[in-house]
Design an enzyme around this catalytic site. Structure first.
Site, PDB file in Angstrom:
ATOM      1  N   GLN A   6      17.394  10.732 -42.019  1.00  0.00           N
ATOM      2  CA  GLN A   6      17.403  11.055 -40.963  1.00  0.00           C
ATOM      3  C   GLN A   6      18.096  10.252 -40.128  1.00  0.00           C
ATOM      4  O   GLN A   6      18.908  10.910 -39.667  1.00  0.00           O
ATOM      5  CB  GLN A   6      15.680  11.089 -39.964  1.00  0.00           C
ATOM      6  N   CYS A  46      -2.951  22.318 -41.720  1.00  0.00           N
ATOM      7  CA  CYS A  46      -2.831  22.440 -40.237  1.00  0.00           C
ATOM      8  C   CYS A  46      -2.872  22.998 -39.584  1.00  0.00           C
ATOM      9  O   CYS A  46      -2.529  22.885 -38.107  1.00  0.00           O
ATOM     10  CB  CYS A  46      -1.069  21.500 -39.963  1.00  0.00           C
ATOM     11  N   GLY A  65      11.828   7.423 -32.583  1.00  0.00           N
ATOM     12  CA  GLY A  65      11.278   8.726 -33.459  1.00  0.00           C
ATOM     13  C   GLY A  65      12.080   9.199 -33.611  1.00  0.00           C
ATOM     14  O   GLY A  65      11.605  10.907 -32.754  1.00  0.00           O
ATOM     15  N   CYS A  66      13.630   9.070 -33.791  1.00  0.00           N
ATOM     16  CA  CYS A  66      14.470  10.962 -32.695  1.00  0.00           C
ATOM     17  C   CYS A  66      14.262  11.441 -34.089  1.00  0.00           C
ATOM     18  O   CYS A  66      15.716  12.192 -33.913  1.00  0.00           O
ATOM     19  CB  CYS A  66      15.956   9.638 -32.633  1.00  0.00           C
ATOM     20  N   GLY A  67      13.522  11.428 -35.175  1.00  0.00           N
ATOM     21  CA  GLY A  67      14.423  12.167 -36.109  1.00  0.00           C
ATOM     22  C   GLY A  67      15.617  12.228 -36.486  1.00  0.00           C
ATOM     23  O   GLY A  67      16.446  11.562 -37.175  1.00  0.00           O
ATOM     24  N   TRP A  68      16.388  13.843 -36.657  1.00  0.00           N
ATOM     25  CA  TRP A  68      17.326  13.961 -37.110  1.00  0.00           C
ATOM     26  C   TRP A  68      18.221  14.499 -36.086  1.00  0.00           C
ATOM     27  O   TRP A  68      19.628  14.913 -35.682  1.00  0.00           O
ATOM     28  CB  TRP A  68      17.530  15.851 -37.454  1.00  0.00           C
ATOM     29  N   GLY A  69      17.694  13.977 -34.757  1.00  0.00           N
ATOM     30  CA  GLY A  69      18.547  13.488 -33.656  1.00  0.00           C
ATOM     31  C   GLY A  69      18.925  15.305 -32.940  1.00  0.00           C
ATOM     32  O   GLY A  69      19.999  15.442 -31.829  1.00  0.00           O
ATOM     33  N   LEU A 106      16.417   6.665 -24.242  1.00  0.00           N
ATOM     34  CA  LEU A 106      15.164   6.063 -25.237  1.00  0.00           C
ATOM     35  C   LEU A 106      14.780   7.228 -26.015  1.00  0.00           C
ATOM     36  O   LEU A 106      13.795   7.276 -25.706  1.00  0.00           O
ATOM     37  CB  LEU A 106      15.169   4.674 -24.963  1.00  0.00           C
TER      38      LEU A 106
END
Length: 382
Positions: free
Chosen positions: A202, A354, A175-179, A172
């Site tokens: 996304q 940042c 928050g997988c983003g763009w995979g 699992l």
């Protein structure tokens, strides 16, 4: 807009000028100086705006072209190293924002979709050009890498090895983003991946990039997960969970993780335990975000997991952000056809500020490995 002379800057701004000048002196930053980290003033009301509106005023003044700096990353490193950010007067709205964070759940199930729409849905074109081929929008691992692609691949492989992934394990990705991680785990470790995201753009691109692999990408809040997995990973998502939801988050991860499973949490971390949220970042980059502290994570997880390993490689985020900035700058001629100059200044300010914060060790990057109690313990690799 040309820089103002020192006399023009001081005219009608003597009080505010003196405060800022005295503060910047501590960090060896000059007003209208010639060094890369010195600031060039373009508007006479700059000092008043910063004193009256604080860090939000500083960032918005930059976006409005009121000041410039050749190397924002060095400027912010010096500012944060000397803790100048703690010396600015507190703006009333900042106080209200902090109070709201304490009294209300800014990351509730209903509000969790806001960051997806306002940041991650900005445009896949921006992220595709700025990020590496794996589309990793999180800290890379540079210990043996020379390029962004190598460093991100090293990060992905380290995550898979820390999780001790094996073929046909169900993974699992919260928050997988763009995979990118899902695809890497499926291709290189034979994992069966279920990824969730709150960003529709996304999800759409991740489904394209993961086509042909045993991967499912779903538009879903983590609180709606009700399955069983061998391994769980969450990269760069915990920053959007919020302190009021930490216990719920760890409870849900535990309920979805098999008894002999492992969970890896990859998150930016705060130096201290507080609810102070940078108002500029909150307004323009990550709405409703909040960086967890060591205490936050330890207190929230202790009822649910055994902490097997804690790895801090926050210094690598400085290098990662500067690599993103270089790619963003290179891609700007192409992006400028769709995005305006204010967007360029906003994103440049975000990436460089940042980078300076990580360089000053003001914020950190942690990978934490948890288990439900694996017999014999967990040997965690680096």
């Amino acid at each position: 807009m040309n820089s103002l002379s020192t006399e023009e800057v001081r005219q009608d701004n003597n009080y505010y000028y003196r405060i800022i000048h005295k503060m910047l002196e501590k960090a060896d930053i000059e007003i209208n100086g010639s060094r890369p980290w010195d600031i060039k003033i373009k508007h006479p009301d700059f000092f008043k705006r910063v004193i009256q509106v604080g860090s939000l005023g500083l960032g918005e003044a930059y976006m409005d072209g009121w000041w410039e700096c050749e190397r924002l990353d060095i400027f912010f490193h010096r500012v944060l190293k000397h803790k100048l950010n703690e010396q600015l007067p507190h703006y009333f709205k900042d106080t209200l924002r902090a109070a709201a964070a304490r009294l209300t759940n800014l990351q509730s199930k209903k509000r969790s979709w806001i960051v997806g729409k306002e940041h991650y849905d900005i445009g896949n074109d921006v992220f595709s050009l700025m990020l590496d081929p794996y589309m990793q929008y999180s800290c890379a691992y540079w210990i043996k890498a020379d390029t962004l692609e190598q460093a991100q691949e090293a990060k992905l492989d380290m995550i898979c090895r820390k999780l001790q992934l094996e073929p046909n394990m169900k993974l699992l990705d919260i928050g997988c983003g763009w995979g990118g991680l899902a695809a890497y785990a499926a291709r290189n470790y034979g994992a069966i991946v279920y990824g969730v995201t709150v960003s529709s753009k996304q999800q759409k691109l991740a489904q394209q990039l993961c086509k042909g692999l045993d991967i499912t990408i779903v538009l879903q809040d983590y609180r709606d997960l009700h399955q069983q997995f061998d391994r769980i990973v969450s990269v760069g998502m915990f920053e959007h969970v919020g302190p009021k939801n930490y216990a719920t988050y760890f409870d849900i991860v535990r309920r979805n993780l098999k008894s002999d499973g492992l969970f890896l949490l990859h998150t930016i971390g705060a130096l201290r335990t507080n609810m102070n949220i940078d108002p500029w970042i909150d307004k323009y980059i990550f709405p409703n975000g909040c960086l967890p502290s060591v205490r936050h994570i330890a207190n929230a997880s202790e009822s649910y997991f055994i902490l097997e390993d804690w790895h801090n490689f926050g210094a690598d985020y400085d290098t990662t952000l500067m690599a993103w900035y270089a790619r963003f700058t290179k891609a700007w001629p192409q992006l400028s056809k769709k995005y305006d100059e204010r967007f360029k200044l906003m994103f440049s300010y975000y990436l460089n500020s940042c980078a300076g914060a990580f360089r000053a060790r003001n914020i950190h990057l942690w990978q934490v490995v948890f288990s439900r109690g694996v017999k014999g313990g967990v040997l965690v690799v680096r």
